[in-house]
Scaffold this active site. Structure first.
Site, PDB file in Angstrom:
ATOM      1  N   SER A 230       3.025  -0.029   0.379  1.00  4.83           N
ATOM      2  CA  SER A 230       3.984   0.600  -0.519  1.00  4.83           C
ATOM      3  C   SER A 230       4.423  -0.385  -1.594  1.00  4.83           C
ATOM      4  O   SER A 230       3.586  -0.914  -2.307  1.00  4.83           O
ATOM      5  CB  SER A 230       5.165   1.148   0.284  1.00  4.83           C
ATOM      6  OG  SER A 230       5.866   2.101  -0.484  1.00  4.83           O
ATOM      7  N   HIS A 361       3.208   7.848   5.821  1.00  2.00           N
ATOM      8  CA  HIS A 361       3.185   6.689   4.917  1.00  2.00           C
ATOM      9  C   HIS A 361       3.149   5.395   5.732  1.00  2.00           C
ATOM     10  O   HIS A 361       3.932   5.191   6.645  1.00  2.00           O
ATOM     11  CB  HIS A 361       4.411   6.719   4.016  1.00  2.00           C
ATOM     12  CG  HIS A 361       4.414   5.691   2.930  1.00  2.00           C
ATOM     13  ND1 HIS A 361       3.288   5.348   2.216  1.00  2.00           N
ATOM     14  CD2 HIS A 361       5.418   4.920   2.426  1.00  2.00           C
ATOM     15  CE1 HIS A 361       3.595   4.431   1.318  1.00  2.00           C
ATOM     16  NE2 HIS A 361       4.889   4.145   1.435  1.00  2.00           N
TER      17      HIS A 361
END
Length: 518
Positions: A230, A361
């Site tokens: 990320s 994620h």
């Protein structure tokens, strides 16, 4: 809040665990291929940037210099990379300064300290170290931005150390652009136009400086990898691009301001807008404000930042299930960057993988385990072969031809327009059958030579009809059917593979595909 704030880098715990139990010997150091001996090899290149740049909605040509001349040899790439670096600093990241006048520190079996002084200012930060469980070193290492999720016991068993680096100590999030905080801004001023990503890269470079100065008694400076997920994937991407001593760069789900092309992010439905990536945190340089609504005005894009890493090891991992991450633009960027690797004759050194089932994620991905293992072994342990795998999800397909007007030269010599020799290939099919319908996935695998195109032929059972297909061009809908590659998946490295699929009505089982190189 962005997806980046909700992540931990859990992927490394299982993925790096598969590196295995490579024995470590003090008498057998691991020379790392492709890593540069210096932070920036192009500092002597003369680069003069114009005051303005013409707009271009397509991806800039990585092989054309600022003066309009195309490069023709591998040696030309060195100073062309220097141009790309300066362009990226000026418009995207802000300047990453050269090594400060004073860098000292220590390396031990548990940590690294870094002390920096420059122009009468000083700053310090540290990182923790976990050594392998066996051997006496010196050891290769992986810098993990944010320090999340690393299975240190498995990495140590594989012969690599883990460096847990907190980039927020170097460039803090949650600060205004006119009052940036952290070790970098203590040296260069809190109003510096340099964004956090370049500051984090600067900090990683100072860690490598200290490792170099330590004499290699604990860690090797020529066997360093970097990873993160990320926002830390954005950082890992910048670290690898701006320091040629990084042997292997592994950004994970980096999203806007990471690996995806900025021109694509601006048009991709659901992707984090450029204005959001710029405004959420001061990740990008202050000058990028001029391009949040005008990416066509950028003289550079992220496929060329990938080129800054070439020909060193690169494995980009992406998630196609979360629109915010811009995986379609990431795939285009990888395909464009892969053309630079191809021009340099090192196609096996770049891998891209978005074809994953789990949509969480920063989750652990079983699909990434083998190529990640191969990448670490090749670039950090100098064992085996690089994966050279491009696997693009049908959820976020990409077509480089829609984004470029330039061709790829052969910088290694010979005739630039000569294609590589044809290779052989095989095809296998997996079918999920249900009453009245089916979905089939076909994997095309190259043999001992690379493919530059392929055709898969198969015969469907009587009554079966194809109603949808992806990642391939298709002829008929029933009976004897031929599939051919699309522009983005025709080139397959030796031993590499790509996939396409189709959906149909009736019965789809019992099919035997045949593959031919074209």
């Amino acid at each position: 809040m962005s997806v980046g704030k909700r992540c931990v880098v859990a992927v490394l715990a299982a993925a790096l665990a598969l590196v295995g139990n490579t024995p470590v010997s003090a008498q057998s150091p691991y020379p790392t291929p492709m890593a540069g001996g210096v932070e920036d090899d192009g500092t002597d290149c003369q680069v003069t940037l114009p005051g303005s740049f013409p707009a271009n909605s397509r991806l800039p040509d990585p092989f054309t210099k600022i003066d309009g001349q195309r490069i023709t040899t591998t040696s030309d790439w060195r100073c062309r990379r220097a141009e790309i670096k300066r362009l990226a600093e000026r418009t995207i990241y802000g300047e990453k300064p050269a090594k400060p006048s004073g860098v000292t520190g220590t390396v031990s079996s548990t940590g690294i300290t870094v002390n920096v002084s420059h122009n009468g200012r000083s700053a310090s930060f540290s990182a923790s170290v976990q050594l392998p469980s066996g051997g006496s070193g010196p050891f290769p290492s992986v810098i993990v931005l944010g320090g999340f999720g690393a299975d240190t016991a498995t990495i140590r068993a594989a012969g690599a150390a883990v460096i847990s680096y907190d980039p927020l100590a170097v460039g803090r999030e949650g600060t205004p652009r006119n009052n940036k905080q952290g070790a970098f801004y203590s040296i260069y001023g809190n109003t510096s136009g340099t964004g956090l990503l370049a500051a984090w890269s600067w900090g990683a470079s100072r860690i490598i400086d200290v490792i170099e100065q330590s004499g290699g008694s604990v860690l090797r400076a020529d066997g360093v990898g970097v990873t993160g997920c990320s926002r830390y994937g954005k950082g890992a991407f910048a670290v690898g691009a701006f320091d040629q001593r990084i042997a292997l760069t592994m950004p994970i789900e980096s999203g806007s301001a990471g690996a995806p092309i900025l021109r694509g992010v601006a048009t991709e439905s659901g992707a984090q807008p450029l204005s959001s990536a710029y405004g959420e945190q001061p990740w990008l340089g202050d000058a990028f404000s001029a391009y949040t609504g005008n990416p066509a005005g950028l003289p550079v894009d992220m496929h060329e930042v990938i080129g800054m890493i070439a020909p060193r090891g690169l494995f980009i991992m992406e998630n196609p299930h979360i629109d915010w991450l811009g995986a379609r633009s990431g795939a285009v960027s990888a395909l464009g960057g892969a053309e630079i690797y191809r021009a340099l004759g090192e196609t096996a050194n770049i891998s891209y993988w978005s074809d994953v089932q789990d949509g969480t994620h920063c989750a652990t991905r079983s699909e990434w385990r083998t190529p990640l293992q191969q990448s670490i072994q090749r670039f950090l342990l100098n064992s085996g072969s690089a994966p050279g795998t491009i696997r693009i999800s049908s959820r976020k397909p990409a077509n480089l031809a829609e984004w470029r007007t330039w061709t790829t030269p052969n910088l290694g010599g010979g005739t630039p327009t000569d294609p590589p020799p044809d290779g052989d290939c095989t095809a296998t099919v997996t079918t999920n059958q249900w009453p009245g319908g089916f979905v089939s996935t076909v994997r095309v695998t190259a043999g001992s030579a690379a493919l530059r195109g392929w055709t898969v032929s198969l015969t469907l059972p009587a009554g079966a009809t194809i109603v949808n297909h992806w990642n391939a061009n298709r002829g008929a809908s029933s009976g004897a059917v031929q599939f051919t590659n699309t522009p983005n998946n025709g080139t397959v490295p030796a031993g590499g593979s790509t996939e396409f699929g189709y959906q149909g009505t009736g019965t789809g089982t019992g099919v035997t595909p045949a593959c031919a190189a074209t």
